[in-house]
Write an enzyme that holds these catalytic residues in place. Structure first.
Site, PDB file in Angstrom:
ATOM      1  N   HIS A   1      -8.389   7.845   3.690  1.00 58.73           N
ATOM      2  CA  HIS A   1      -7.755   9.156   3.862  1.00 58.73           C
ATOM      3  C   HIS A   1      -8.813  10.244   3.783  1.00 58.73           C
ATOM      4  O   HIS A   1      -9.850  10.085   3.126  1.00 58.73           O
ATOM      5  CB  HIS A   1      -6.657   9.390   2.816  1.00 58.73           C
ATOM      6  CG  HIS A   1      -7.112   9.145   1.422  1.00 58.73           C
ATOM      7  ND1 HIS A   1      -7.174   7.880   0.880  1.00 58.73           N
ATOM      8  CD2 HIS A   1      -7.542   9.989   0.448  1.00 58.73           C
ATOM      9  CE1 HIS A   1      -7.625   7.958  -0.364  1.00 58.73           C
ATOM     10  NE2 HIS A   1      -7.866   9.230  -0.651  1.00 58.73           N
TER      11      HIS A   1
ATOM     12  N   HIS B   1      -3.603   0.112   8.319  1.00 57.25           N
ATOM     13  CA  HIS B   1      -4.187  -0.053   6.988  1.00 57.25           C
ATOM     14  C   HIS B   1      -5.674  -0.370   7.092  1.00 57.25           C
ATOM     15  O   HIS B   1      -6.063  -1.478   7.468  1.00 57.25           O
ATOM     16  CB  HIS B   1      -3.465  -1.156   6.217  1.00 57.25           C
ATOM     17  CG  HIS B   1      -3.952  -1.282   4.810  1.00 57.25           C
ATOM     18  ND1 HIS B   1      -3.602  -0.383   3.834  1.00 57.25           N
ATOM     19  CD2 HIS B   1      -4.802  -2.156   4.223  1.00 57.25           C
ATOM     20  CE1 HIS B   1      -4.203  -0.717   2.700  1.00 57.25           C
ATOM     21  NE2 HIS B   1      -4.939  -1.793   2.916  1.00 57.25           N
TER      22      HIS B   1
ATOM     23  N   CYS C   1       0.841  -1.212   0.000  1.00 54.53           N
ATOM     24  CA  CYS C   1       0.000   0.000   0.000  1.00 54.53           C
ATOM     25  C   CYS C   1       0.872   1.256   0.000  1.00 54.53           C
ATOM     26  O   CYS C   1       1.792   1.409   0.817  1.00 54.53           O
ATOM     27  CB  CYS C   1      -0.908  -0.034   1.232  1.00 54.53           C
ATOM     28  SG  CYS C   1      -1.716   1.533   1.565  1.00 54.53           S
TER      29      CYS C   1
ATOM     30  N   GLY D   1     -14.893   8.172  -6.253  1.00 49.05           N
ATOM     31  CA  GLY D   1     -13.649   8.619  -6.872  1.00 49.05           C
ATOM     32  C   GLY D   1     -12.408   8.244  -6.095  1.00 49.05           C
ATOM     33  O   GLY D   1     -11.349   8.856  -6.265  1.00 49.05           O
TER      34      GLY D   1
ATOM     35  N   THR E   1      -9.043   6.595  -5.259  1.00 52.26           N
ATOM     36  CA  THR E   1      -7.971   6.025  -6.083  1.00 52.26           C
ATOM     37  C   THR E   1      -6.884   5.347  -5.255  1.00 52.26           C
ATOM     38  O   THR E   1      -6.135   4.531  -5.779  1.00 52.26           O
ATOM     39  CB  THR E   1      -7.305   7.099  -6.965  1.00 52.26           C
ATOM     40  OG1 THR E   1      -6.758   8.122  -6.128  1.00 52.26           O
ATOM     41  CG2 THR E   1      -8.309   7.716  -7.937  1.00 52.26           C
TER      42      THR E   1
ATOM     43  N   CYS F   1       0.719   3.162   3.324  1.00 49.61           N
ATOM     44  CA  CYS F   1       1.474   2.453   4.376  1.00 49.61           C
ATOM     45  C   CYS F   1       2.981   2.683   4.185  1.00 49.61           C
ATOM     46  O   CYS F   1       3.721   2.844   5.156  1.00 49.61           O
ATOM     47  CB  CYS F   1       1.155   0.963   4.360  1.00 49.61           C
ATOM     48  SG  CYS F   1      -0.448   0.530   5.068  1.00 49.61           S
TER      49      CYS F   1
END
Ligand code: AMP
Ligand code: ZN
Length: 115
Positions: A101, A48, A6, A94, A96, A9
């Site tokens: 976050h 995560h 990730c 949307g 991505t 991460c």
């Protein structure tokens, strides 16, 4: 805890660079690499979690991140003219990057509704 594949991460682990503007034991704030406003900071938990849709047991953590962002905005003097916090979830949202976050946007008048 962290996912080695990730992107965010890897930012937490300092394996890829980012301009970190806030950090505590639970969350990290860093500048978006492609800012869409004069202030564009992303806040993420230091664990995560894929998206808000997956954050079923994390209501305290999510509340903590949002209130931490408000405190950060206050310290940065963004309260006077205001700011927007955005979370994109899934395809229609949307999203991505699949590590939850929250975008903190400020420094210009933001239109509503979004495109
Ligand atoms: P979203 O579309 O809500 O998933 O937002 C992902 C955000 O991550 C976008 O605004 C990207 O510009 C930003 N982003 C992608 N890669 C990086 C990176 N390496 N460092 C900082 N921000 C990034
Ligand atoms: Zn992650």
């Amino acid at each position: 805890m962290l996912d080695p594949n990730c992107l965010f991460c890897k930012i937490i682990e300092r394996k890829i660079p980012a301009t970190i503007v806030y950090e505590d034991e639970l969350c990290l704030g860093f500048k978006d690499i492609n800012p869409v406003a004069p202030v564009h900071v992303l806040f993420i938990p230091k664990r995560h979690i894929v998206s808000l849709a997956e954050a079923k047991e994390e209501k305290d953590l999510i509340g903590y991140i949002l209130t931490t962002m408000a405190r950060y905005a206050e310290i940065e003097g963004l309260e006077k003219d205001g700011y927007r916090i955005v979370n994109n979830t899934g395809k229609y949202g949307g999203q991505t990057v699949f590590h939850i976050h929250f975008h903190l946007l400020s420094g210009r008048f933001l239109l509503w509704p979004p495109g």
